[in-house]
Design a protein around this motif. Structure first.
Motif, PDB file in Angstrom:
ATOM      1  N   ALA B  13      -5.263  -5.778   7.881  1.00 18.33           N
ATOM      2  CA  ALA B  13      -5.804  -5.236   6.634  1.00 18.33           C
ATOM      3  C   ALA B  13      -5.771  -6.277   5.524  1.00 18.33           C
ATOM      4  CB  ALA B  13      -4.994  -4.020   6.214  1.00 18.33           C
ATOM      5  N   ASP B  15      -5.112  -6.199   1.332  1.00 22.92           N
ATOM      6  CA  ASP B  15      -4.818  -5.417   0.130  1.00 22.92           C
ATOM      7  C   ASP B  15      -4.983  -6.319  -1.079  1.00 22.92           C
ATOM      8  OD1 ASP B  15      -4.057  -2.651   0.886  1.00 22.92           O
ATOM      9  OD2 ASP B  15      -2.582  -3.698   2.127  1.00 22.92           O
ATOM     10  N   CYS B  16      -5.594  -5.763  -2.100  1.00 25.89           N
ATOM     11  CA  CYS B  16      -5.986  -6.570  -3.252  1.00 25.89           C
ATOM     12  C   CYS B  16      -5.242  -6.145  -4.514  1.00 25.89           C
ATOM     13  CB  CYS B  16      -7.464  -6.361  -3.510  1.00 25.89           C
ATOM     14  SG  CYS B  16      -8.414  -7.814  -3.230  1.00 25.89           S
ATOM     15  N   SER B  43      -2.559   3.629  -4.575  1.00 26.92           N
ATOM     16  CA  SER B  43      -2.486   2.492  -3.664  1.00 26.92           C
ATOM     17  C   SER B  43      -3.324   1.346  -4.202  1.00 26.92           C
ATOM     18  CB  SER B  43      -2.998   2.885  -2.276  1.00 26.92           C
ATOM     19  OG  SER B  43      -4.390   2.700  -2.184  1.00 26.92           O
ATOM     20  N   GLY B  46      -7.932  -1.634  -0.541  1.00 32.16           N
ATOM     21  CA  GLY B  46      -7.755  -2.310   0.731  1.00 32.16           C
ATOM     22  C   GLY B  46      -8.955  -2.196   1.647  1.00 32.16           C
ATOM     23  N   VAL B  62     -13.655  -6.837  -0.013  1.00 34.03           N
ATOM     24  CA  VAL B  62     -12.876  -5.707  -0.533  1.00 34.03           C
ATOM     25  C   VAL B  62     -12.937  -5.688  -2.066  1.00 34.03           C
ATOM     26  CG1 VAL B  62     -10.527  -4.813  -0.805  1.00 34.03           C
ATOM     27  CG2 VAL B  62     -11.350  -5.513   1.445  1.00 34.03           C
ATOM     28  N   SER B  93      -0.820  -6.552   6.976  1.00 33.32           N
ATOM     29  CA  SER B  93      -1.688  -6.686   5.817  1.00 33.32           C
ATOM     30  C   SER B  93      -1.544  -8.032   5.134  1.00 33.32           C
ATOM     31  CB  SER B  93      -1.375  -5.593   4.802  1.00 33.32           C
ATOM     32  OG  SER B  93      -2.183  -5.788   3.664  1.00 33.32           O
ATOM     33  N   ALA B  95      -2.164  -9.746   1.662  1.00 33.90           N
ATOM     34  CA  ALA B  95      -2.408  -9.388   0.265  1.00 33.90           C
ATOM     35  C   ALA B  95      -3.033 -10.564  -0.476  1.00 33.90           C
ATOM     36  CB  ALA B  95      -1.102  -8.987  -0.400  1.00 33.90           C
ATOM     37  N   HIS B 130       3.197  -1.324  -1.166  1.00 39.02           N
ATOM     38  CA  HIS B 130       2.298  -1.861  -2.190  1.00 39.02           C
ATOM     39  C   HIS B 130       3.013  -2.242  -3.472  1.00 39.02           C
ATOM     40  CE1 HIS B 130      -1.728  -0.305  -0.346  1.00 39.02           C
ATOM     41  NE2 HIS B 130      -0.959  -0.928   0.529  1.00 39.02           N
TER      42      HIS B 130
END
Lengths: 227, 227
Positions: B13, B15-16, B43, B46, B62, B93, B95, B130
């Motif tokens: 994944a 995640d931003c 959240s 993502g 994303v 994930s 990030a 997160h």
DNA sequence: ACAAAAGTGTTGTCTGTACACCCATGC
DNA sequence: GCATGGGTGTACAGACAACACTTTTGT
């Protein structure tokens, strides 16, 4: 329930940049590949992340397989994810770097794995994007060492001021002034002078030092301005 | 040929962490989940890395999906790989954090995605790990901004010295001295004073500035000591 | 006594920090 | 003319950088 079934699954590798210091040069531990692809060429030590293995545990496992060492200073560097970085198959790699005392390294394991220490001053060609990884790791090590007392992990537990200075000089690839260096390291108050002297390198002999563990841990968390 | 078939494959994944600055606080862009697991909770934005998509491209995608923005300052933060970090399935994930000008943000897209700007001074609970990601991103932003002129990405193209100072104060969560700040930023020689004044916030009006693009790019590469 | 490395101080320069008043303008 | 935020200088303290001679001891 949300399903993730529709999404792609990937091979996830670990590559390990293992730093060592021989008293003169900063070195890295590399492997001459015994298998295709790129048999005979140099690469970093690597492995794959297992089904239920944490990424960090995988990195520690890979390091252990090559060095027989655990409880080593290790830090995640970067995730390399270009689609064709591995020329054989799509593999996304998470690079870690480790700092070890080069003397701890076991000759037998080294030969078993076809591993060699190579100075990082002039790097040879490496497979895939491993050279980029090493360059990035060197840069990160410099940054980290400027603000944290991690460099000590590369030294034996007892060391002379000269060795310590040589380490910093190797990492930064620049000479430092002996008096200024001594003053600086003393002011941080992170090393303790022993009664012992090391007498192989001079007639006068030079005092050995160890780290002050408590101060070390404190500064590892809080950071400091070393250089 | 070596075969990688035996190795596990993983969901990967993105995640931003999306940073914005409203003139007063440093904020992050979060999503109220519309789907299980953890529907209704906050959240990060993502997505998953596609079959033949580079990790970096996935991160940009994303970000684009949530903000409609591209060509944004973005940097990889860390790969989070604990086996149970996603409580629904094993997901590793990667990030990224992005810096955007909060004014560029499109209200319509924001509502479509159920997205909200939240000040980072006191973070609410977030799903999975997160919150850790956001804390790590804040720390990395601080480090980066101390050595590189990236903070500017959070401001409009024309800005006042006061706004610039407020930005640094928000990032470091500490007040700075106006005169010292002005002197410092002037000495770096990275901003240019315009003839224009901004007159909404005071009767006298304050001069607007823009970046010196060339100096900016130079310092972005070379680094500087800002704070 | 000499060779070889260890150890140790001083000074000038620069950088950071603390601090308060006048200026221009719209009302 | 006064209230509001904008803009500017100085002085002190601490950090950094440059620099060379004396000490110890094995041979």
């Amino acid at each position: 329930m949300t399903s993730y079934q529709q999404y792609a699954r990937h091979l996830l590798a670990i590559d390990c940049i293992i730093f060592g210091f021989d008293g003169e040069d900063l070195k890295g531990l590399f492997i001459k590949r015994k298998l295709e692809p790129q048999k005979g060429n140099l690469s970093l030590m690597g492995g794959f992340v297992g089904e239920n293995e944490s990424v960090e545990a995988a990195a520690e496992r890979v390091l252990f397989e090559l060095t027989g060492l655990s409880n080593v200073y290790m830090e995640q560097l970067h995730c390399y994810g270009a689609p064709n970085r591995d020329t054989f198959s799509r593999v996304i790699s998470i690079a870690y770097f480790a700092l070890i005392n080069i003397a701890d390294y076991n000759e037998t394991i080294l030969k078993e794995h076809n591993a060699v220490w190579i100075t990082l001053k002039q790097l040879p060609e490496l497979i895939f994007d491993h050279r980029q990884m090493v360059e990035d790791a060197k840069e990160k090590l410099r940054q980290k060492v400027a603000n944290h007392p991690i460099g000590f992990a590369l030294l034996p537990s007892k060391f002379t001021l000269k060795q310590l200075q040589a380490l910093y000089e190797a990492i930064y690839e620049t000479p430092l002034d002996k008096r200024n260096f001594t003053r600086k390291i003393s002011s941080i108050d992170i090393i303790k002078k022993l009664a012992e002297k090391e007498k192989t390198s001079s007639k006068k002999g030079s005092f050995l030092y160890i780290f002050d563990e408590e101060k070390y841990k404190l500064l590892e968390k809080e950071g400091l301005k070393f250089i």
